[in-house]
Motif scaffolding. Structure first.
Motif, mmCIF file in Angstrom:
data_model
loop_
_atom_site.group_PDB
_atom_site.id
_atom_site.type_symbol
_atom_site.label_atom_id
_atom_site.label_comp_id
_atom_site.label_asym_id
_atom_site.label_seq_id
_atom_site.Cartn_x
_atom_site.Cartn_y
_atom_site.Cartn_z
ATOM 1 N N PRO A 292 0.841 -1.208 0.000
ATOM 2 C CA PRO A 292 0.000 0.000 0.000
ATOM 3 C C PRO A 292 0.870 1.250 0.000
ATOM 4 C CG PRO A 292 0.000 -1.045 2.165
ATOM 5 C CD PRO A 292 0.701 -1.992 1.246
ATOM 6 N N GLN A 293 0.463 2.249 -0.714
ATOM 7 C CA GLN A 293 1.217 3.487 -0.825
ATOM 8 C C GLN A 293 1.049 4.308 0.453
ATOM 9 O OE1 GLN A 293 3.198 4.338 -3.349
ATOM 10 N NE2 GLN A 293 2.761 2.388 -4.376
ATOM 11 N N THR A 294 2.131 4.475 1.197
ATOM 12 C CA THR A 294 2.094 5.284 2.422
ATOM 13 C C THR A 294 2.169 6.769 2.106
ATOM 14 O OG1 THR A 294 4.482 5.042 2.605
ATOM 15 C CG2 THR A 294 3.122 3.446 3.765
ATOM 16 N N THR A 295 2.731 7.073 0.987
ATOM 17 C CA THR A 295 2.794 8.479 0.554
ATOM 18 C C THR A 295 2.226 8.567 -0.842
ATOM 19 O OG1 THR A 295 5.002 8.181 -0.328
ATOM 20 C CG2 THR A 295 4.839 8.922 1.941
ATOM 21 N N VAL A 296 1.734 9.706 -1.182
ATOM 22 C CA VAL A 296 1.154 9.913 -2.504
ATOM 23 C C VAL A 296 2.225 10.469 -3.422
ATOM 24 C CG1 VAL A 296 -0.613 11.115 -3.812
ATOM 25 C CG2 VAL A 296 -1.103 10.351 -1.476
ATOM 26 N N SER A 297 2.553 9.691 -4.436
ATOM 27 C CA SER A 297 3.556 10.154 -5.386
ATOM 28 C C SER A 297 2.983 11.261 -6.239
ATOM 29 C CB SER A 297 3.992 8.998 -6.282
ATOM 30 O OG SER A 297 4.563 7.966 -5.521
ATOM 31 N N PRO A 298 3.820 12.178 -6.654
ATOM 32 C CA PRO A 298 3.321 13.255 -7.498
ATOM 33 C C PRO A 298 2.808 12.715 -8.818
ATOM 34 C CG PRO A 298 5.720 13.222 -7.454
ATOM 35 C CD PRO A 298 5.256 12.271 -6.404
ATOM 36 N N TYR A 366 7.471 3.573 -8.239
ATOM 37 C CA TYR A 366 8.793 3.535 -7.620
ATOM 38 C C TYR A 366 9.022 4.806 -6.800
ATOM 39 C CZ TYR A 366 9.572 -0.387 -10.728
ATOM 40 O OH TYR A 366 9.456 -1.588 -11.376
ATOM 41 N N GLN A 367 9.877 4.668 -5.821
ATOM 42 C CA GLN A 367 10.128 5.785 -4.908
ATOM 43 C C GLN A 367 11.315 6.637 -5.316
ATOM 44 O OE1 GLN A 367 8.197 6.748 -2.268
ATOM 45 N NE2 GLN A 367 6.795 5.202 -3.092
ATOM 46 N N ASN A 368 12.364 6.007 -5.803
ATOM 47 C CA ASN A 368 13.595 6.729 -6.123
ATOM 48 C C ASN A 368 13.930 6.556 -7.603
ATOM 49 O OD1 ASN A 368 14.056 7.479 -3.353
ATOM 50 N ND2 ASN A 368 14.813 5.401 -2.976
ATOM 51 N N VAL A 369 14.170 7.707 -8.274
ATOM 52 C CA VAL A 369 14.467 7.678 -9.708
ATOM 53 C C VAL A 369 15.618 8.628 -10.012
ATOM 54 C CG1 VAL A 369 12.092 7.093 -10.352
ATOM 55 C CG2 VAL A 369 12.794 9.498 -10.231
ATOM 56 N N ILE A 370 16.180 8.476 -11.201
ATOM 57 C CA ILE A 370 17.198 9.387 -11.738
ATOM 58 C C ILE A 370 16.706 9.868 -13.095
ATOM 59 C CG2 ILE A 370 19.566 9.574 -12.629
ATOM 60 C CD1 ILE A 370 20.449 7.605 -10.546
ATOM 61 N N ILE A 371 16.813 11.171 -13.328
ATOM 62 C CA ILE A 371 16.381 11.769 -14.578
ATOM 63 C C ILE A 371 17.608 11.944 -15.479
ATOM 64 C CG2 ILE A 371 15.144 13.662 -15.679
ATOM 65 C CD1 ILE A 371 13.492 12.040 -13.689
ATOM 66 N N GLU A 393 20.545 14.121 -9.691
ATOM 67 C CA GLU A 393 20.824 13.307 -8.520
ATOM 68 C C GLU A 393 19.658 12.347 -8.306
ATOM 69 O OE1 GLU A 393 23.625 13.435 -6.890
ATOM 70 O OE2 GLU A 393 24.412 15.100 -8.083
ATOM 71 N N VAL A 394 19.788 11.464 -7.326
ATOM 72 C CA VAL A 394 18.679 10.568 -6.993
ATOM 73 C C VAL A 394 17.519 11.400 -6.455
ATOM 74 C CG1 VAL A 394 17.920 8.644 -5.573
ATOM 75 C CG2 VAL A 394 20.236 8.651 -6.529
ATOM 76 N N ILE A 395 16.343 11.172 -7.022
ATOM 77 C CA ILE A 395 15.162 11.961 -6.664
ATOM 78 C C ILE A 395 14.160 11.061 -5.952
ATOM 79 C CG2 ILE A 395 13.222 13.300 -7.570
ATOM 80 C CD1 ILE A 395 15.063 13.972 -9.960
ATOM 81 N N SER A 396 13.714 11.467 -4.774
ATOM 82 C CA SER A 396 12.667 10.757 -4.056
ATOM 83 C C SER A 396 11.314 11.322 -4.481
ATOM 84 C CB SER A 396 12.864 10.915 -2.546
ATOM 85 O OG SER A 396 11.777 10.332 -1.849
ATOM 86 N N LEU A 397 10.464 10.473 -5.022
ATOM 87 C CA LEU A 397 9.180 10.952 -5.525
ATOM 88 C C LEU A 397 8.285 11.497 -4.410
ATOM 89 C CD1 LEU A 397 8.289 8.256 -8.209
ATOM 90 C CD2 LEU A 397 9.520 10.395 -8.483
ATOM 91 N N SER A 398 8.519 11.019 -3.190
ATOM 92 C CA SER A 398 7.690 11.507 -2.088
ATOM 93 C C SER A 398 8.141 12.887 -1.589
ATOM 94 C CB SER A 398 7.730 10.501 -0.925
ATOM 95 O OG SER A 398 9.063 10.345 -0.460
ATOM 96 N N ASN A 399 9.310 13.317 -2.017
ATOM 97 C CA ASN A 399 9.838 14.597 -1.541
ATOM 98 C C ASN A 399 10.582 15.295 -2.675
ATOM 99 O OD1 ASN A 399 10.397 16.641 0.322
ATOM 100 N ND2 ASN A 399 12.310 15.679 1.005
ATOM 101 N N ALA A 400 9.990 15.306 -3.869
ATOM 102 C CA ALA A 400 10.647 15.884 -5.033
ATOM 103 C C ALA A 400 10.458 17.395 -5.080
ATOM 104 C CB ALA A 400 10.087 15.257 -6.302
#
Length: 417
Positions: A292-298, A366-371, A393-400
């Motif tokens: 279950p998604q604990t945070t809402v991804s953008p 996914y939570q962590n991505v690289i652009i 850099e590594v981007i956290s989708l929950s805190n982008a």
């Protein structure tokens, strides 16, 4: 091999008889009795004397006399013609010998270019080398079989099974060879034969499942799952069956069943096994899909792409800009891709789930991505030497960040970079 040459000799002999016999029969027909020819000549002279007497007594005209003599000579010539043809007896022998040599030559040349002697020779060779191929393929003794040797091995096995088709192991081996040759239809037929003889043989069931999975149809995958379930009922710890079931569940996106199968598979391995880390990553990936998604991804990521001033001279005139996101701990395939052929830097690009290359691989999963931003010179997303690229850099989708900067600041030196 001897049988083949015997048949060839018999066919050649038959052809020779067709050529020689007519000449022999003609010589017998043309044989004439000399006494009969002498009688015909006497009759001719007797009739000629009668015609002379009739002409002397003026019983017939001179023109009629000439015609009668001519007719008499023509008849005698016809009656004596066999005797004249009898002189060609020696020529008939020459004709028969010539026909004989011609038939043998044509038969040999025709068979050399159109016959199957090479295929038959290869067939006998495959039968003779069947034990050797079996040792190299099954017992792993000596060099691995080449593609041609695999073909010969399959031919030898089919010949053996044609004479004794009740060998389940041979049918299974034929199926495995067919798989190596990418002949999946023959492989399925071979495994079907083997299963009819030994329906509970785990090796046959697992190998048959592999063929059905490679085939890739939905009905094939369903049947493979049933065959593997049968294996696990008898052998709950069969690793090969568990591995294949995990792949089937993953392809069908049955994440919970796939996770269970991969966890069982991982528990049976040592940590130094080269497949251990790959399966571990696959389990993490599946957990992200089912947790279950604990945070809402953008819903989307705003990317601002710029070009380093030192690379302005390297910018291609007709380049293609690719901006894509990849998971840090996940598949190598991009999660979202934007492609622009007309662009001016700097610019902003939006990446979201609608840009996914596969429905099961989305940015929000996914939570962590690289652009990555790359300017391609050949309209392909695959990197090539000389292209321009930059990464975030590594981007956290929950805190982008609201806007993520990506600067294109390097030249790809080789495709390994």
């Amino acid at each position: 091999m001897m049988q083949m040459w015997v048949m060839f000799a018999l066919l050649t002999l038959l052809a020779i008889l067709f050529v020689v016999v007519p000449f022999i029969r003609r010589e017998k027909v043309l044989t004439v009795d000399n006494q009969a020819n002498a009688e015909r000549i006497d009759i001719y002279h007797q009739r000629l004397n009668e015609l002379n007497a009739e002409l002397s007594n003026q019983r017939i005209e001179h023109d009629a006399y000439q015609e009668s003599v001519l007719e008499l000579k023509r008849r005698l010539l016809n009656e004596l013609s066999p005797e004249q043809q009898l002189r060609s007896r020696g020529n008939n022998r020459i004709f028969a010998l010539t026909g004989l040599l011609f038939t043998i030559t044509v038969s040999g040349v025709f068979y050399h270019f159109t016959g199957s002697q090479q295929q038959i020779a290869n067939w006998y060779d495959a039968i003779e080398k069947l034990p050797e191929y079996g040792e190299r393929a099954v017992l792993q003794q000596g060099q691995r079989l080449s593609a041609n040797e695999l073909q010969a091995f399959a031919l030898g096995l089919r010949t053996k099974l044609a004479h004794s088709g009740d060998d389940a192991v041979a049918w299974m081996l034929l199926g495995r060879i067919a798989m190596s040759l990418n002949d999946y239809e023959m492989a399925k037929q071979a495994f079907d034969k083997a299963l009819k003889m030994e329906p509970n043989n785990s090796n046959i069931l697992v190998n048959y499942s592999q063929v059905l999975l490679v085939e890739g149809s939905e009905s094939g995958m369903n049947r493979a799952a049933r065959l593997l379930a049968k294996v696990l009922r008898n052998e709950p710890t069969n690793i090969d069956a568990i591995s294949l079931l995990a792949l089937i569940a993953y392809e069908k996106q049955d994440w919970r069943e796939a996770k269970t199968a991969f966890e069982v598979l991982l528990a049976s391995m040592n940590s130094d096994d080269p497949r251990y880390s790959m399966i571990e990553q696959r389990i993490v990936e599946i957990e992200q899909k089912i947790a279950p998604q604990t945070t809402v991804s953008p819903a989307a990521l705003q990317i601002e792409v710029s070009l380093n001033a030192q690379l302005m001279d390297q910018l291609p005139k007709q380049g293609t800009l690719f901006v894509f996101a990849k998971a840090v701990d996940g598949p190598a395939m991009p999660l979202a891709v934007a492609k622009l052929t007309n662009f001016n830097l700097p610019l902003r690009v939006t990446l979201d789930d609608s840009m996914a290359m596969m429905p099961s691989l989305k940015l929000s999963s996914y939570q962590n991505v690289i652009i990555t931003a790359r300017i391609s010179t050949d309209d392909s997303v695959m990197p090539q030497a000389g292209e321009l690229e930059g990464q975030s850099e590594v981007i956290s989708l929950s805190n982008a960040l609201e806007v993520i900067p990506v600067e294109i600041n390097r030249i790809i030196s080789n495709t390994g970079n």
